[in-house]
Each structure stands twice: as C-alpha cells, then as structure tokens.
Design an enzyme around this catalytic site. Structure first.
Site, PDB file in Angstrom:
ATOM      1  N   ASN A  70       0.896  -0.840   0.412  1.00 15.03           N
ATOM      2  CA  ASN A  70      -0.109  -0.080  -0.047  1.00 15.03           C
ATOM      3  C   ASN A  70       0.987   1.136  -0.273  1.00 15.03           C
ATOM      4  OD1 ASN A  70      -1.933   1.615   0.128  1.00 15.03           O
ATOM      5  ND2 ASN A  70      -2.568   1.343   2.198  1.00 15.03           N
ATOM      6  N   LYS A  90       0.376   4.147  -0.353  1.00 10.64           N
ATOM      7  CA  LYS A  90      -0.471   5.392   0.625  1.00 10.64           C
ATOM      8  C   LYS A  90      -0.276   7.195  -0.596  1.00 10.64           C
ATOM      9  CE  LYS A  90      -0.214   2.926   5.273  1.00 10.64           C
ATOM     10  NZ  LYS A  90      -0.074   3.110   6.560  1.00 10.64           N
ATOM     11  N   HIS A  96     -10.037   0.696   5.337  1.00 11.89           N
ATOM     12  CA  HIS A  96      -8.314   0.326   5.944  1.00 11.89           C
ATOM     13  C   HIS A  96      -8.697   1.823   7.405  1.00 11.89           C
ATOM     14  CE1 HIS A  96      -3.847   2.345   6.673  1.00 11.89           C
ATOM     15  NE2 HIS A  96      -3.743   0.805   5.999  1.00 11.89           N
ATOM     16  N   GLU A 116      -6.691   4.105   8.614  1.00 12.49           N
ATOM     17  CA  GLU A 116      -7.042   5.548   8.018  1.00 12.49           C
ATOM     18  C   GLU A 116      -8.821   6.021   7.391  1.00 12.49           C
ATOM     19  OE1 GLU A 116      -1.754   5.112   7.580  1.00 12.49           O
ATOM     20  OE2 GLU A 116      -3.647   5.660   5.423  1.00 12.49           O
ATOM     21  N   GLU A 175      -5.163  -5.712  10.006  1.00 12.60           N
ATOM     22  CA  GLU A 175      -4.112  -4.825  10.887  1.00 12.60           C
ATOM     23  C   GLU A 175      -4.641  -3.767  12.361  1.00 12.60           C
ATOM     24  OE1 GLU A 175      -2.409  -2.289   6.864  1.00 12.60           O
ATOM     25  OE2 GLU A 175      -4.008  -2.233   7.451  1.00 12.60           O
ATOM     26  N   GLY A 180       2.271   1.279  11.476  1.00 10.45           N
ATOM     27  CA  GLY A 180       3.344   2.787  11.290  1.00 10.45           C
ATOM     28  C   GLY A 180       3.660   3.635  12.267  1.00 10.45           C
ATOM     29  N   SER A 204       3.233  -2.824  10.621  1.00 10.05           N
ATOM     30  CA  SER A 204       4.739  -2.432  10.928  1.00 10.05           C
ATOM     31  C   SER A 204       5.060  -4.219  10.241  1.00 10.05           C
ATOM     32  CB  SER A 204       4.548  -1.938  11.624  1.00 10.05           C
ATOM     33  OG  SER A 204       4.309  -1.134  12.554  1.00 10.05           O
TER      34      SER A 204
END
Length: 265
Positions: free
Chosen positions: A23, A25, A107, A109, A180, A186, A226
């Site tokens: 990904n 992003k 996701h 985010e 996730e 991150g 990560s």
C-alpha cells in the site's frame, strides 16, 4: 447467520496462495514510482506469491502499464455506486476500465481520519465484488480497544458488517481479509507472531461458524502492521497468516524480502 439460506457450501478452493500487498498510500511521484517498478522488475519475486501494489489513484494507469506482469495493480479506495454526483470518488467500473482489478477497502485511515462506518465499508465491499473487482478488506482494533480486551469484539463486528452485505458465497473468492491492528500501523510496533496468529485463527473460526466451512478454509487472512524484512519470516511461519499488507516498506527494496518471506520454508 451460520450457513445462511441459499448458500451451497461447495468447496471450490482449498489451497491458499500466499499474498503480499503493498500500500503506497499518499506517496510517490512519477520518478518514485519508476524506482519502485525498477526493483520489482529486477526482483526476484517468489512465483508462488501473489503480489499486488496499491498506487494513488492518479498513478494507477501509469503504474499498471510499467509493472512486471507478475505484479497486479490495486486502488486504495472506491465508492459504493457505479456513477453519479459523488465529487472526488471513483467507482469499481472506472477501476476496471483502466485495468485495475483490486481495491483496498476499510483501511484504518479511512475508518479514523475519514470516519467511514462499518456499514459504508461493507456496502463498498459488496459493490466492488459484485462488479468484478477483488478487495483487500481491512479490519483491526485501536490500542485502547486491545488494552480493554475488545480485540475480538471489534474485528468480529467489522467482519460481520461485511459478511451481511455479501449476497453470494462465490464472491468470497474475490476477498482477502487484512487484519491490521491500528496500534501497529506506522508506529514501529508489531503484533508478535503469536498475537497475530491468535486473531487470525479466531477470525477463521468465526467465518467457519458464521459463513461457511469452505470459505473459512479458503479465504486468505493477511497481516498488516509495521511488517518489515526483520519480522516477516517469523510471521509467515504461522498457520493462519496467509500474507501481508505492507505500508512504508513497500516503497523500498526491502519489499522484495517480504514478498520472498516464505522462500525455502
């Protein structure tokens, strides 16, 4: 909801091919993408692994024309309608029109920054698979939820929302579930292989009990959070971890080591 009416639980695929998604992003430029394509082309890439990379929407067409044929292109989001007055959105039909057959949905985010609900994500998932676009459907808990022993509650709730919108059992052949844990995205923190395996195993049991045993056996559940060249091999050894969804590391040559995590096992 177990073995819901109208579903013929026929086993169509028992083997789960290892899957690695990258990904990108909101990163990249034409120059950066050329660099990524360069190391993906040089490889080596394990031929037994399905590799998909998700480019920013502006670069989907460009990247898809330059990627090696063994690497598929994905979008990072799409909407639940075919067309209409939805400024700034793209549809699965548009993705297919430019040769894109994958999309990441749900996701963390999108859930947190853009406040997408379980219901909206589920509607987008259903619309994508109904229109021939395969999905990487993301689920996962926040740190506070894990600390309060709510991991299962959260990931089962998010999965249940998607399940309830998927009208046909065969559509599960177009779905990859990505667990996730939000606290590991991150942050440099990673769920231990044992923690990740525990959630994946419980998700597979939930699918067995609430969808169909054959779906539970065949659906790929991948881990994101990560993932890097140092931890990928230990994670890949776990029985119910069928691959990875990789963020920042997918922009770097170390992505190759992640793709090849199962080589020699």
């Amino acid at each position: 909801m177990a073995n819901r009416g109208g579903f013929n639980c026929t086993c169509w695929r028992m083997q789960r091919r290892f899957f690695v998604g990258g990904n990108w992003k909101m990163n990249g430029s034409l120059h950066n993408i050329d660099e990524i394509i360069g190391f993906l082309t040089c490889g080596p890439l394990n031929p037994d692994v399905e590799v998909v990379v998700a480019a920013p929407a502006l670069y989907i067409d460009y990247a898809s024309k330059k990627l090696p044929p063994t690497v598929a292109i994905s979008a990072q989001n799409c909407y639940k309608e075919e067309k209409g007055a939805f400024t700034g959105e793209i549809s699965p039909a548009m993705l297919k029109d430019v040769g894109c057959r994958w999309v990441i949905l749900g996701h963390s985010e999108r859930r947190t920054i853009f406040e997408e609900s379980d219901e909206l994500i589920a509607e987008k998932c259903a619309h994508a698979v109904e229109n021939g676009v395969s999905i990487i459907a993301c689920i996962g808990e926040q740190l506070e939820e894990r600390e309060n022993d709510l991991t299962e509650t959260v990931v089962f709730r998010q999965t249940k929302a998607i399940v309830e919108k998927i009208s046909c059992l065969e559509y599960w052949d177009k779905i990859v579930l990505a667990y996730e844990p939000v606290w590991a995205i991150g942050t440099g923190k990673t769920a231990t292989p044992e923690q990740a395996q525990d959630v994946h195993k419980k998700l597979r049991k939930w699918l067995n009990d609430n969808v169909c045993p054959d779906v539970a056996k065949s659906v790929r559940i991948i881990y994101g959070g990560s993932v890097n060249e140092k931890n990928c091999r230990e994670l890949a050894k776990k029985e119910d971890i069928d691959g990875f969804l990789v963020g920042g590391a997918s922009l770097k040559p170390e992505f190759l080591k992640i793709v090849n995590a199962t080589a020699g096992m």
